[in-house]
Scaffold this motif. Structure first.
Motif, PDB file in Angstrom:
ATOM      1  N   LYS A  37     149.145  13.759 -41.886  1.00 53.52           N
ATOM      2  CA  LYS A  37     149.166  15.338 -41.160  1.00 53.52           C
ATOM      3  C   LYS A  37     150.328  15.739 -39.883  1.00 53.52           C
ATOM      4  CE  LYS A  37     143.897  16.263 -42.536  1.00 53.52           C
ATOM      5  NZ  LYS A  37     142.321  15.693 -41.790  1.00 53.52           N
ATOM      6  N   CYS A  38     150.262  15.066 -38.835  1.00 53.85           N
ATOM      7  CA  CYS A  38     151.057  14.661 -37.251  1.00 53.85           C
ATOM      8  C   CYS A  38     152.605  14.166 -38.332  1.00 53.85           C
ATOM      9  CB  CYS A  38     150.242  14.602 -36.501  1.00 53.85           C
ATOM     10  SG  CYS A  38     150.271  12.314 -36.225  1.00 53.85           S
ATOM     11  N   GLY A  39     152.181  13.415 -38.996  1.00 52.19           N
ATOM     12  CA  GLY A  39     153.580  12.680 -39.539  1.00 52.19           C
ATOM     13  C   GLY A  39     154.221  11.603 -38.394  1.00 52.19           C
ATOM     14  N   GLN A  40     152.935  11.529 -37.301  1.00 51.81           N
ATOM     15  CA  GLN A  40     153.407  10.042 -36.795  1.00 51.81           C
ATOM     16  C   GLN A  40     153.718   8.734 -37.678  1.00 51.81           C
ATOM     17  OE1 GLN A  40     154.375   9.601 -33.350  1.00 51.81           O
ATOM     18  NE2 GLN A  40     154.493  11.644 -33.299  1.00 51.81           N
ATOM     19  N   CYS A  41     152.620   8.946 -38.285  1.00 55.32           N
ATOM     20  CA  CYS A  41     152.598   7.456 -39.478  1.00 55.32           C
ATOM     21  C   CYS A  41     153.441   7.008 -40.476  1.00 55.32           C
ATOM     22  CB  CYS A  41     151.033   6.834 -40.265  1.00 55.32           C
ATOM     23  SG  CYS A  41     150.926   8.820 -41.172  1.00 55.32           S
ATOM     24  N   VAL A  42     154.593   8.249 -40.897  1.00 52.98           N
ATOM     25  CA  VAL A  42     154.934   8.102 -42.290  1.00 52.98           C
ATOM     26  C   VAL A  42     155.832   6.992 -41.985  1.00 52.98           C
ATOM     27  CG1 VAL A  42     156.320   9.633 -43.885  1.00 52.98           C
ATOM     28  CG2 VAL A  42     155.064  10.464 -42.989  1.00 52.98           C
ATOM     29  N   PRO A  43     156.826   7.048 -40.330  1.00 57.14           N
ATOM     30  CA  PRO A  43     158.023   5.663 -40.978  1.00 57.14           C
ATOM     31  C   PRO A  43     156.912   4.329 -41.311  1.00 57.14           C
ATOM     32  CG  PRO A  43     158.062   6.769 -38.773  1.00 57.14           C
ATOM     33  CD  PRO A  43     157.077   7.554 -39.591  1.00 57.14           C
ATOM     34  N   PHE A  44     156.218   4.415 -40.413  1.00 54.40           N
ATOM     35  CA  PHE A  44     155.589   3.117 -40.971  1.00 54.40           C
ATOM     36  C   PHE A  44     154.849   2.764 -41.811  1.00 54.40           C
ATOM     37  CE2 PHE A  44     150.979  -0.043 -39.734  1.00 54.40           C
ATOM     38  CZ  PHE A  44     152.223  -0.792 -39.633  1.00 54.40           C
ATOM     39  N   ALA A  45     154.203   3.614 -42.527  1.00 55.61           N
ATOM     40  CA  ALA A  45     153.873   3.741 -44.021  1.00 55.61           C
ATOM     41  C   ALA A  45     155.878   3.368 -45.025  1.00 55.61           C
ATOM     42  CB  ALA A  45     153.306   5.176 -44.861  1.00 55.61           C
ATOM     43  N   ARG A  46     156.433   4.090 -44.478  1.00 55.24           N
ATOM     44  CA  ARG A  46     157.512   3.908 -45.199  1.00 55.24           C
ATOM     45  C   ARG A  46     158.072   2.086 -45.767  1.00 55.24           C
ATOM     46  NH1 ARG A  46     160.795   9.418 -43.343  1.00 55.24           N
ATOM     47  NH2 ARG A  46     160.003  10.543 -44.713  1.00 55.24           N
ATOM     48  N   ALA A  47     157.967   1.910 -44.040  1.00 53.67           N
ATOM     49  CA  ALA A  47     158.067   0.346 -43.887  1.00 53.67           C
ATOM     50  C   ALA A  47     156.801  -0.209 -44.442  1.00 53.67           C
ATOM     51  CB  ALA A  47     158.490  -0.264 -42.425  1.00 53.67           C
ATOM     52  N   ILE A  48     155.946  -0.021 -44.769  1.00 56.10           N
ATOM     53  CA  ILE A  48     155.168  -1.114 -45.633  1.00 56.10           C
ATOM     54  C   ILE A  48     155.459  -1.175 -47.009  1.00 56.10           C
ATOM     55  CG2 ILE A  48     152.411  -1.063 -46.306  1.00 56.10           C
ATOM     56  CD1 ILE A  48     151.623  -0.419 -43.874  1.00 56.10           C
ATOM     57  N   ILE A  49     155.353   0.385 -47.235  1.00 54.59           N
ATOM     58  CA  ILE A  49     155.929   0.269 -48.559  1.00 54.59           C
ATOM     59  C   ILE A  49     157.430  -0.469 -49.474  1.00 54.59           C
ATOM     60  CG2 ILE A  49     156.548   2.184 -50.822  1.00 54.59           C
ATOM     61  CD1 ILE A  49     155.483   3.860 -49.344  1.00 54.59           C
ATOM     62  N   ALA A  50     158.487  -0.184 -48.493  1.00 57.27           N
ATOM     63  CA  ALA A  50     159.612  -1.245 -48.689  1.00 57.27           C
ATOM     64  C   ALA A  50     159.510  -2.611 -48.551  1.00 57.27           C
ATOM     65  CB  ALA A  50     160.445  -0.739 -47.883  1.00 57.27           C
ATOM     66  N   GLU A  51     158.492  -3.474 -47.641  1.00 54.39           N
ATOM     67  CA  GLU A  51     158.495  -4.046 -47.795  1.00 54.39           C
ATOM     68  C   GLU A  51     157.484  -4.419 -48.753  1.00 54.39           C
ATOM     69  OE1 GLU A  51     154.881  -7.165 -45.703  1.00 54.39           O
ATOM     70  OE2 GLU A  51     156.318  -5.988 -44.196  1.00 54.39           O
ATOM     71  N   GLU A  52     156.518  -3.737 -49.101  1.00 55.58           N
ATOM     72  CA  GLU A  52     156.143  -4.141 -50.375  1.00 55.58           C
ATOM     73  C   GLU A  52     156.254  -3.984 -51.795  1.00 55.58           C
ATOM     74  OE1 GLU A  52     152.734  -5.153 -51.920  1.00 55.58           O
ATOM     75  OE2 GLU A  52     152.388  -5.678 -49.022  1.00 55.58           O
ATOM     76  N   ARG A  53     157.549  -3.402 -52.235  1.00 62.38           N
ATOM     77  CA  ARG A  53     158.427  -3.186 -53.126  1.00 62.38           C
ATOM     78  C   ARG A  53     159.408  -4.020 -53.083  1.00 62.38           C
ATOM     79  NH1 ARG A  53     158.192   0.810 -56.270  1.00 62.38           N
ATOM     80  NH2 ARG A  53     160.983   1.241 -56.504  1.00 62.38           N
ATOM     81  N   SER A  54     159.919  -4.593 -52.171  1.00 62.83           N
ATOM     82  CA  SER A  54     160.616  -5.899 -52.028  1.00 62.83           C
ATOM     83  C   SER A  54     159.709  -7.102 -52.702  1.00 62.83           C
ATOM     84  CB  SER A  54     161.382  -6.027 -50.655  1.00 62.83           C
ATOM     85  OG  SER A  54     160.470  -6.390 -49.816  1.00 62.83           O
ATOM     86  N   ALA A  55     158.539  -7.287 -52.030  1.00 61.89           N
ATOM     87  CA  ALA A  55     158.052  -8.630 -52.735  1.00 61.89           C
ATOM     88  C   ALA A  55     157.791  -8.126 -54.496  1.00 61.89           C
ATOM     89  CB  ALA A  55     156.591  -9.064 -51.934  1.00 61.89           C
ATOM     90  N   ALA A  56     157.749  -7.140 -54.755  1.00 64.47           N
ATOM     91  CA  ALA A  56     157.569  -7.275 -55.854  1.00 64.47           C
ATOM     92  C   ALA A  56     158.541  -8.356 -57.144  1.00 64.47           C
ATOM     93  CB  ALA A  56     157.027  -5.524 -56.274  1.00 64.47           C
TER      94      ALA A  56
END
Length: 56
Positions: A37-56
């Motif tokens: 909605k507001c977009g404030q969370c998108v950078p944090f969500a991207r970082a979490i996704i990148a972390e999970e993808r690199s761990a896989a």
């Protein structure tokens, strides 16, 4: 930890969506039935996704 206050999406939800194949914040939010909605969370969500993808 809450990632998105607007949608009450938790970090564990974003991580689960990333493990299920989400490659972007929008895909992760759709996986839990929401959208950014507001977009404030998108950078944090991207970082979490990148972390999970690199761990896989």
């Amino acid at each position: 930890m809450v990632v998105c206050v607007c949608n009450a999406i938790r970090e564990k939800d974003v991580r689960a969506a990333a493990r299920a194949g989400a490659t972007s914040a929008c895909q992760a939010y759709r996986a839990v039935g929401c959208q950014a909605k507001c977009g404030q969370c998108v950078p944090f969500a991207r970082a979490i996704i990148a972390e999970e993808r690199s761990a896989a």
